[in-house]
Scaffold this motif. Structure first.
Motif, mmCIF file in Angstrom:
data_model
loop_
_atom_site.group_PDB
_atom_site.id
_atom_site.type_symbol
_atom_site.label_atom_id
_atom_site.label_comp_id
_atom_site.label_asym_id
_atom_site.label_seq_id
_atom_site.Cartn_x
_atom_site.Cartn_y
_atom_site.Cartn_z
ATOM 1 N N ALA A 53 0.831 -1.209 0.000
ATOM 2 C CA ALA A 53 0.000 0.000 0.000
ATOM 3 C C ALA A 53 0.864 1.256 0.000
ATOM 4 N N ALA A 54 1.919 1.249 0.814
ATOM 5 C CA ALA A 54 2.821 2.398 0.852
ATOM 6 C C ALA A 54 3.476 2.616 -0.508
ATOM 7 N N HIS A 55 3.890 1.539 -1.153
ATOM 8 C CA HIS A 55 4.545 1.663 -2.451
ATOM 9 C C HIS A 55 3.560 2.156 -3.513
ATOM 10 N N ALA A 56 2.341 1.636 -3.511
ATOM 11 C CA ALA A 56 1.325 2.100 -4.464
ATOM 12 C C ALA A 56 1.061 3.589 -4.298
ATOM 13 N N GLY A 57 0.933 4.033 -3.061
ATOM 14 C CA GLY A 57 0.679 5.451 -2.809
ATOM 15 C C GLY A 57 1.844 6.338 -3.191
ATOM 16 N N CYS A 58 3.037 5.938 -2.821
ATOM 17 C CA CYS A 58 4.235 6.721 -3.126
ATOM 18 C C CYS A 58 4.450 6.821 -4.632
ATOM 19 N N PHE A 59 4.349 5.700 -5.326
ATOM 20 C CA PHE A 59 4.536 5.651 -6.772
ATOM 21 C C PHE A 59 3.509 6.538 -7.483
ATOM 22 N N THR A 60 2.250 6.450 -7.074
ATOM 23 C CA THR A 60 1.193 7.239 -7.710
ATOM 24 C C THR A 60 1.422 8.736 -7.501
ATOM 25 N N MET A 61 1.849 9.116 -6.315
ATOM 26 C CA MET A 61 2.164 10.526 -6.061
ATOM 27 C C MET A 61 3.386 10.973 -6.860
ATOM 28 N N ALA A 62 4.376 10.092 -7.021
ATOM 29 C CA ALA A 62 5.562 10.434 -7.809
ATOM 30 C C ALA A 62 5.185 10.644 -9.274
ATOM 31 N N VAL A 63 4.330 9.783 -9.809
ATOM 32 C CA VAL A 63 3.862 9.954 -11.186
ATOM 33 C C VAL A 63 3.141 11.299 -11.307
ATOM 34 N N THR A 64 2.276 11.609 -10.363
ATOM 35 C CA THR A 64 1.546 12.884 -10.386
ATOM 36 C C THR A 64 2.499 14.063 -10.362
ATOM 37 N N SER A 65 3.507 14.006 -9.499
ATOM 38 C CA SER A 65 4.489 15.093 -9.402
ATOM 39 C C SER A 65 5.239 15.278 -10.719
ATOM 40 N N MET A 66 5.647 14.170 -11.317
ATOM 41 C CA MET A 66 6.383 14.245 -12.585
ATOM 42 C C MET A 66 5.495 14.753 -13.717
ATOM 43 N N LEU A 67 4.226 14.351 -13.707
ATOM 44 C CA LEU A 67 3.283 14.875 -14.699
ATOM 45 C C LEU A 67 3.102 16.373 -14.522
ATOM 46 N N ASN A 68 2.912 16.806 -13.277
ATOM 47 C CA ASN A 68 2.736 18.230 -12.980
ATOM 48 C C ASN A 68 3.939 19.049 -13.417
ATOM 49 N N ALA A 69 5.141 18.513 -13.218
ATOM 50 C CA ALA A 69 6.363 19.216 -13.604
ATOM 51 C C ALA A 69 6.428 19.445 -15.115
ATOM 52 N N LYS A 70 5.744 18.600 -15.876
ATOM 53 C CA LYS A 70 5.719 18.737 -17.335
ATOM 54 C C LYS A 70 4.454 19.451 -17.821
ATOM 55 N N GLY A 71 3.654 19.971 -16.866
ATOM 56 C CA GLY A 71 2.465 20.735 -17.222
ATOM 57 C C GLY A 71 1.198 19.927 -17.418
ATOM 58 N N PHE A 72 1.184 18.673 -16.968
ATOM 59 C CA PHE A 72 0.014 17.813 -17.121
ATOM 60 C C PHE A 72 -0.630 17.540 -15.765
ATOM 61 N N THR A 73 -1.961 17.410 -15.770
ATOM 62 C CA THR A 73 -2.696 17.059 -14.560
ATOM 63 C C THR A 73 -3.565 15.842 -14.860
ATOM 64 N N PRO A 74 -3.342 14.752 -14.167
ATOM 65 C CA PRO A 74 -4.149 13.562 -14.432
ATOM 66 C C PRO A 74 -5.590 13.754 -13.961
ATOM 67 N N THR A 75 -6.529 13.197 -14.721
ATOM 68 C CA THR A 75 -7.913 13.177 -14.241
ATOM 69 C C THR A 75 -8.112 11.987 -13.309
ATOM 70 N N LYS A 76 -7.304 10.929 -13.533
ATOM 71 C CA LYS A 76 -7.312 9.808 -12.585
ATOM 72 C C LYS A 76 -6.076 8.951 -12.799
ATOM 73 N N LEU A 77 -5.593 8.406 -11.703
ATOM 74 C CA LEU A 77 -4.513 7.420 -11.696
ATOM 75 C C LEU A 77 -4.914 6.342 -10.704
ATOM 76 N N ASN A 78 -4.762 5.098 -11.095
ATOM 77 C CA ASN A 78 -5.037 3.968 -10.210
ATOM 78 C C ASN A 78 -3.854 3.009 -10.259
ATOM 79 N N THR A 79 -3.324 2.683 -9.098
ATOM 80 C CA THR A 79 -2.177 1.782 -9.029
ATOM 81 C C THR A 79 -2.480 0.606 -8.118
ATOM 82 N N GLU A 80 -2.135 -0.589 -8.587
ATOM 83 C CA GLU A 80 -2.164 -1.783 -7.752
ATOM 84 C C GLU A 80 -0.731 -2.261 -7.603
#
Length: 138
Positions: A53-80
């Motif tokens: 659970a910790a890894h899923a949450g951390c990874f999903t937030m890291a993807v969001t941060s990297m997307l934001n840094a490139k000017g993108f905002t996800p409408t949804k991300l789901n990680t298992e």
């Protein structure tokens, strides 16, 4: 920043029971035991499930941060996150992410998730093989 969690245990390993609590209170005397750790369909949690659970949450937030840094905002991300074990050894973690991100290509999304796979904080502290699978939604 400092984060804390507490474990309490009573009894022997196979018949005893314990509780886990976190500083935030999200886990508050949450049950765990030998049975919840090593047997299926038991009510309670276990350290391996919490690590996934910790890894899923951390990874999903890291993807969001990297997307934001490139000017993108996800409408949804789901990680298992799927943790694998052989005997008493954790042998790997597989991250399966799906997401919808307006304005980005599937290739850009895949590149960002592969970067996050290697560089999220939890990935950096794990000494096991980590793999990921990407599903881009339009």
């Amino acid at each position: 920043m400092i984060r804390t969690a507490k474990a309490h245990w009573e009894g022997n390993l196979k018949e005893g029971t314990g509780t886990l609590s976190t500083q935030s209170g999200v886990l508050d005397n949450t049950n765990y035991s030998f049975k919840t750790r090593f047997e299926e369909n038991q009510k309670g949690t276990n350290p391996e499930e919490l690590l996934a659970a910790a890894h899923a949450g951390c990874f999903t937030m890291a993807v969001t941060s990297m997307l934001n840094a490139k000017g993108f905002t996800p409408t949804k991300l789901n990680t298992e996150a799927t943790l694998t074990m052989e005997g008493l050894n954790i042998t790997g973690m597989h991250l399966n992410i799906s997401g919808a991100v307006p304005g980005i290509t599937a290739e850009e999304f895949s590149t960002i998730t592969k970067d996050a796979e290697k560089n999220c904080l939890i990935s950096k502290v794990l000494n096991i093989p980590i793999t990921s699978e990407v599903h881009f939604e339009i």
